[in-house]
Design a protein around this motif. Structure first.
Motif, mmCIF file in Angstrom:
data_model
loop_
_atom_site.group_PDB
_atom_site.id
_atom_site.type_symbol
_atom_site.label_atom_id
_atom_site.label_comp_id
_atom_site.label_asym_id
_atom_site.label_seq_id
_atom_site.Cartn_x
_atom_site.Cartn_y
_atom_site.Cartn_z
ATOM 1 N N TYR A 750 -24.940 -18.580 32.570
ATOM 2 C CA TYR A 750 -25.020 -19.040 31.184
ATOM 3 C C TYR A 750 -25.137 -20.564 31.128
ATOM 4 C CZ TYR A 750 -23.435 -20.305 26.499
ATOM 5 O OH TYR A 750 -23.343 -20.867 25.258
ATOM 6 N N GLU A 753 -28.582 -21.620 32.107
ATOM 7 C CA GLU A 753 -29.523 -21.322 31.019
ATOM 8 C C GLU A 753 -29.371 -22.349 29.886
ATOM 9 O OE1 GLU A 753 -30.475 -17.702 27.833
ATOM 10 O OE2 GLU A 753 -29.087 -17.377 29.503
ATOM 11 N N ARG A 754 -28.116 -22.702 29.570
ATOM 12 C CA ARG A 754 -27.874 -23.677 28.506
ATOM 13 C C ARG A 754 -28.431 -25.054 28.889
ATOM 14 N NH1 ARG A 754 -22.183 -26.270 26.405
ATOM 15 N NH2 ARG A 754 -23.048 -27.371 24.631
ATOM 16 N N ASN A 756 -30.921 -25.681 30.906
ATOM 17 C CA ASN A 756 -32.388 -25.623 30.827
ATOM 18 C C ASN A 756 -32.874 -25.707 29.377
ATOM 19 O OD1 ASN A 756 -32.994 -25.516 33.570
ATOM 20 N ND2 ASN A 756 -32.646 -23.300 33.662
ATOM 21 N N ASN A 757 -32.210 -24.937 28.501
ATOM 22 C CA ASN A 757 -32.618 -24.958 27.088
ATOM 23 C C ASN A 757 -32.398 -26.340 26.483
ATOM 24 O OD1 ASN A 757 -33.301 -22.262 27.188
ATOM 25 N ND2 ASN A 757 -31.308 -21.535 26.428
ATOM 26 N N LEU A 758 -31.235 -26.946 26.794
ATOM 27 C CA LEU A 758 -30.930 -28.265 26.268
ATOM 28 C C LEU A 758 -31.911 -29.303 26.811
ATOM 29 C CD1 LEU A 758 -29.096 -30.072 24.583
ATOM 30 C CD2 LEU A 758 -27.518 -30.206 26.529
ATOM 31 N N THR A 759 -32.254 -29.172 28.087
ATOM 32 C CA THR A 759 -33.209 -30.109 28.709
ATOM 33 C C THR A 759 -34.556 -30.032 28.027
ATOM 34 O OG1 THR A 759 -32.058 -29.930 30.839
ATOM 35 C CG2 THR A 759 -34.331 -30.766 30.872
ATOM 36 N N ASP A 760 -35.040 -28.785 27.817
ATOM 37 C CA ASP A 760 -36.348 -28.614 27.156
ATOM 38 C C ASP A 760 -36.324 -29.237 25.764
ATOM 39 O OD1 ASP A 760 -37.296 -27.291 29.362
ATOM 40 O OD2 ASP A 760 -36.874 -25.281 28.568
ATOM 41 N N LYS A 761 -35.237 -29.033 25.046
ATOM 42 C CA LYS A 761 -35.112 -29.574 23.696
ATOM 43 C C LYS A 761 -35.135 -31.107 23.715
ATOM 44 C CE LYS A 761 -31.997 -29.522 19.682
ATOM 45 N NZ LYS A 761 -30.702 -29.012 19.154
ATOM 46 N N SER A 764 -38.579 -32.496 24.630
ATOM 47 C CA SER A 764 -39.565 -32.372 23.547
ATOM 48 C C SER A 764 -39.363 -33.437 22.471
ATOM 49 C CB SER A 764 -39.480 -30.971 22.922
ATOM 50 O OG SER A 764 -38.222 -30.782 22.270
#
Length: 876
Positions: A750, A753-754, A756-761, A764
């Motif tokens: 988890y 995954e968090r 990675n999601n935070l990094t992508d955000k 961007s």
């Protein structure tokens, strides 16, 4: 030409013919004397006699004593190897008279031995005599001069000042004038140009002192005054290596057969020849000298370490490794390969060397390997310092950085200077000296001791009665006040005492002294010093009672616990030899009421099964309740016939005490239980390595074992209650561990995954400033999130990217995180330097690598200004 071995034996034979008893060399490493770490003079083993604490069994003695001088006023370490006559370890030929003959015989026999027996040319000999001292009220030593006039012309008898010709044991204690014998080994042409008398005591390498005749006739008091000694002492010391040089016609000690086998072996191993290059020659002399010191120290049970005597030996070893590394190109362990050559040269005279061969080699090799790793680490740290200095446009390394390398990492200063020179850099010597001075000042303040004169209350010698009783009436013989770290305490010596003074690894007894009027004074510790037990108290009785009888009472509970632990060490020693083999020998011990520690020779970690076997054997002896079989004042040879082991590194007298419990037979002066059943039980609580080939076990006995068992039972009850008293606790624990492992795995998935999601955000929404993508993360409470995002950003955006993270954890501690991609680092950006500067805003510090660094602090209110400082430094 006489060999070194023949010279040594001729000296002993000569003084044997003069009625001297030839005694063996004491260990080079001194134990149970708080004033000395090493034997630095032949008289050390006779201190008790010289100080009047012990009667001399023989009034005339002679020996060849192995000595070590690297600390205190005899600190020659940095000179060793630079010239041809300084050494760390050396042999001292000596003869003594305790209240028997004095100046006339000492001078006449010295002349007879040097000239008539050895055949030295009298024309090359000079004698110095004390010129006197007006400030001391001492006149010239005309008595010694008159005896020399029978042997030498007037121009070969030279007056010497107080520094050269007045010998003192220390700041206080026995002292007196001395007469040095010097020899001129120069060529006839050199002698014709400059008389030898003009070069005496002027550090000329061929006009050297070979023998010092000390005439102890005074006692120096704490106020500096001198009083005559009741019994005069002759103490002579002749440098064996220098004598060999004179007799073998050499110009250097290192050219004698004392050192040439070692130097030849060093040249063979290094592929270099002695005498071709000055720096190589110095390195070879350093190594040849130091390997002797190290090998003899290890044989005397002193291992290299981080404190006291161990630190001195480690320092000597590392100095030799440094010279081998720098000047002989030895990047791997080297010195241990010289041990066999040393044994060939000196093993016959000193059997401890071949006996301890494997241990000596293993310890030296392990120490060499460890320091070579230190050198590699130091070079890397120094390279980083050079890089950072250059980044600032500087060509100088600060003294503070160099001192940290020296003090914290053990990196030699001269090697730092050599590397800096190769890199066109310099060192701030002033800053280094300032740091060194501050450290020495701290050490002096910590060790500063002000010692008063002994106040004599009654005459007499002390008698130890502690083997037979723990309380007794006694009278004070003498006392003195000690001031240390602004605290005062007293040292007291009684005519009789049941207190065991700290010695042989056993701690000193504590207890009380009680006067007839009921006044009680605590004795908080006891030490063994110069052959007597010294009692330490924080107060002293009034003058009215100072000569009164006092009851000395030992803390029996602490004594019994200590005795249990001491006897347990004997039982464990025997059990270890039975389980592991006869190679096991004691290498050190510590015995207190709380715990016992036993160091022994063995070359691998004990298995759990071996530890269990040792425990079982020792406890079997406990259950048998074997009575103590004690033999006092046993001749040493008879003790050996009984089977008692004599340990190398220990100095035994002509008579010893033997302690036997069944088949366990040891020479020991400590206190022991009446029978092994008193111990109750022995439990080994740890086993570890303390050096190459040396293991250590720690154990507890009796009541401490009960406490340990109760603690384990209570812990098990608490754990069982946490799991509702499950009938099969182990199975329940395993199930819980497995469940936790699965939950941890899920949490990590988890978290990833968090991240990675935070990094992508963040990527961007990142801003591009001056061509650099700036990824910012603020308001996060978990520092590990910032670090995870930083590395994820680097992986997903490997160029033209900077990450800045600011977090404040739940406890309120702020943290700065900076990541800079490699291309920007090459352009000059530095994450480590950036966070160090910005951390000042949060009252903190930190660092890392040029591409990633973090810094913590104390002031969370400064986190915003720290964030702005980072952007300012990076021009974002």
């Amino acid at each position: 030409m006489l060999t070194a071995k023949e010279i040594r034996e001729s000296y002993k034979d000569f003084f044997r013919s003069k009625g001297h008893t030839i005694v063996p060399s004491a260990p080079m490493v001194i134990k149970d004397d708080p004033t000395l770490m090493f034997t630095n003079a032949g008289m050390n083993q006779f201190k008790d006699i010289i100080l009047g604490n012990k009667a001399a069994k023989h009034t005339r003695v002679a020996d060849s004593q192995k000595c070590l001088r690297v600390s205190g006023k005899h600190n020659d370490l940095e000179e060793v190897g630079m010239d041809t006559y300084h050494h760390t370890m050396f042999e001292m030929l000596g003869n003594w008279s305790f209240g028997d003959y004095f100046k006339k015989e000492a001078i006449d026999w010295a002349w007879e031995y040097l000239v008539d027996v050895l055949g030295l040319d009298p024309a090359n000999l000079y004698a110095t005599v004390f010129e006197g001292s007006a400030e001391e009220g001492l006149s010239r030593d005309d008595e010694a001069a008159s005896y020399w006039e029978k042997h030498l012309p007037a121009d070969h008898i030279i007056n010497g000042n107080k520094h050269d010709n007045f010998w003192e044991m220390g700041d206080t204690g026995p002292c007196g004038p001395c007469s040095e014998i010097h020899i001129d080994l120069r060529s006839d042409e050199e002698k014709a140009a400059i008389p030898g008398r003009d070069l005496v005591n002027h550090d000329h390498p061929q006009v050297i002192e070979i023998w010092n005749l000390v005439f102890m006739q005074y006692n120096r008091k704490a106020d500096g005054t001198l009083e005559p000694l009741p019994a005069k002492v002759i103490d002579t010391g002749m440098g064996f290596e220098r004598l060999c040089m004179a007799l073998q016609g050499k110009k250097s000690n290192y050219d004698t057969d004392v050192f040439t086998p070692l130097i030849d072996k060093i040249g063979q191993l290094a592929g270099m020849e002695y005498g071709k290059d000055a720096k190589v020659d110095i390195a070879m002399r350093v190594i040849a000298d130091h390997v002797r010191t190290i090998a003899f120290s290890i044989a005397d049970s002193q291992l290299p370490g981080n404190a006291k005597a161990g630190y001195v030996i480690r320092r000597i070893l590392r100095r030799a490794v440094r010279y081998a590394y720098t000047f002989l190109g030895q990047k791997q362990a080297f010195m241990y390969r010289l041990v066999d050559t040393l044994i060939e040269s000196m093993g016959e005279a000193y059997p401890e060397l071949p006996k301890q061969r494997e241990l000596i080699m293993r310890v030296i090799k392990e120490e060499e390997d460890a320091f070579l790793r230190t050198l590699e680490n130091g070079i890397r740290l120094l390279d980083n310092a050079i890089e950072q200095a250059r980044a600032k446009g500087s060509t100088e390394i600060s003294g503070k950085e160099a001192f940290q390398l020296y003090d914290t990492y053990g990196f030699p200063l001269d090697l730092t200077e050599l590397i800096l020179k190769e890199n066109d850099m310099t060192l701030d010597h002033s800053g280094f000296d300032t740091e060194m001075a501050a450290q020495k000042a701290r050490a002096r303040n910590a060790a500063a001791v002000e010692t008063g004169d002994w106040v004599i209350v009654n005459e007499g010698e002390q008698q130890f009665v502690g083997y037979d009783c723990t309380d007794i009436d006694a009278y004070i013989l003498r006392y003195r006040k000690i001031t240390q770290k602004n605290k005062e305490y007293y040292q007291i010596i009684f005519d009789r005492t049941p207190f065991y003074g700290e010695m042989g690894g056993q701690v000193g007894d504590r207890g009380v002294m009680k006067y007839l009027d009921g006044e009680t004074i605590d004795i908080f510790d006891t030490k063994r010093e110069n052959g007597v037990t010294v009692h330490l108290t924080k107060e002293l009785t009034t003058e009215n009672y100072i000569q009164s009888a006092v009851r000395l009472i030992v803390d029996e509970e602490a004594r019994q616990a200590t005795s249990c632990n001491h006897t347990a060490t004997h039982l464990l020693h025997e059990a270890l030899r039975e389980v592991l083999g006869s190679h096991v020998e004691q290498r050190g011990s510590y015995v207190s009421p709380e715990v016992l520690r036993f160091d022994f020779s063995h070359f691998q970690k004990l298995t759990p099964e071996e530890i269990e076997k040792v425990e079982k054997l020792a406890n079997k002896a406990v259950r048998r309740a074997i009575p103590r079989d004690e033999h006092r004042c046993v001749p040493i040879d008879k003790a050996r016939e009984m089977g008692a082991m004599a340990l190398f590194g220990e100095k035994y007298g002509d008579e010893v005490r033997v302690i036997r419990y069944g088949s366990s037979i040891e020479l020991c002066g400590g206190t022991h239980v009446e029978n092994t059943g008193n111990i109750g039980m022995i439990k080994i609580i740890s086993e570890s390595s303390i050096a190459a080939g040396i293991r250590r076990i720690e154990a507890i006995t009796g009541e401490r074992v009960e406490e340990a068992i109760n603690n384990v039972n209570n812990t098990m009850k608490e754990i069982s209650a946490m799991f509702n008293n499950a009938p099969n606790l182990i199975q329940t624990l395993r199930k819980s561990i497995d469940e936790n492992a699965e939950l941890r795995r899920q949490a990590e998935e988890y978290f990833t995954e968090r991240i990675n999601n935070l990094t992508d955000k963040l990527l961007s929404s990142a801003r591009v400033i001056n061509g650099t993508k700036v990824v910012e993360l603020t308001g996060i409470r978990l520092p590990e999130v910032a670090k995870g995002v930083a590395f994820a950003v680097r992986a997903k955006s490997p160029e033209h990217t900077v990450f800045i993270g600011t977090t404040v954890d739940p406890s309120g501690k702020p943290l700065l995180t900076v990541m800079i991609t490699d291309d920007l680092v090459k352009d000059g950006l530095n994450a480590s330097a950036t966070v160090r500067e910005a951390a000042k805003q949060i009252q903190g510090g930190g660092g890392g690598q040029p591409g990633f660094a973090q810094a913590g602090g104390k002031n969370k209110d400064g986190i915003t200004s720290a964030y702005e400082k980072i952007k300012e430094i990076l021009s974002l």
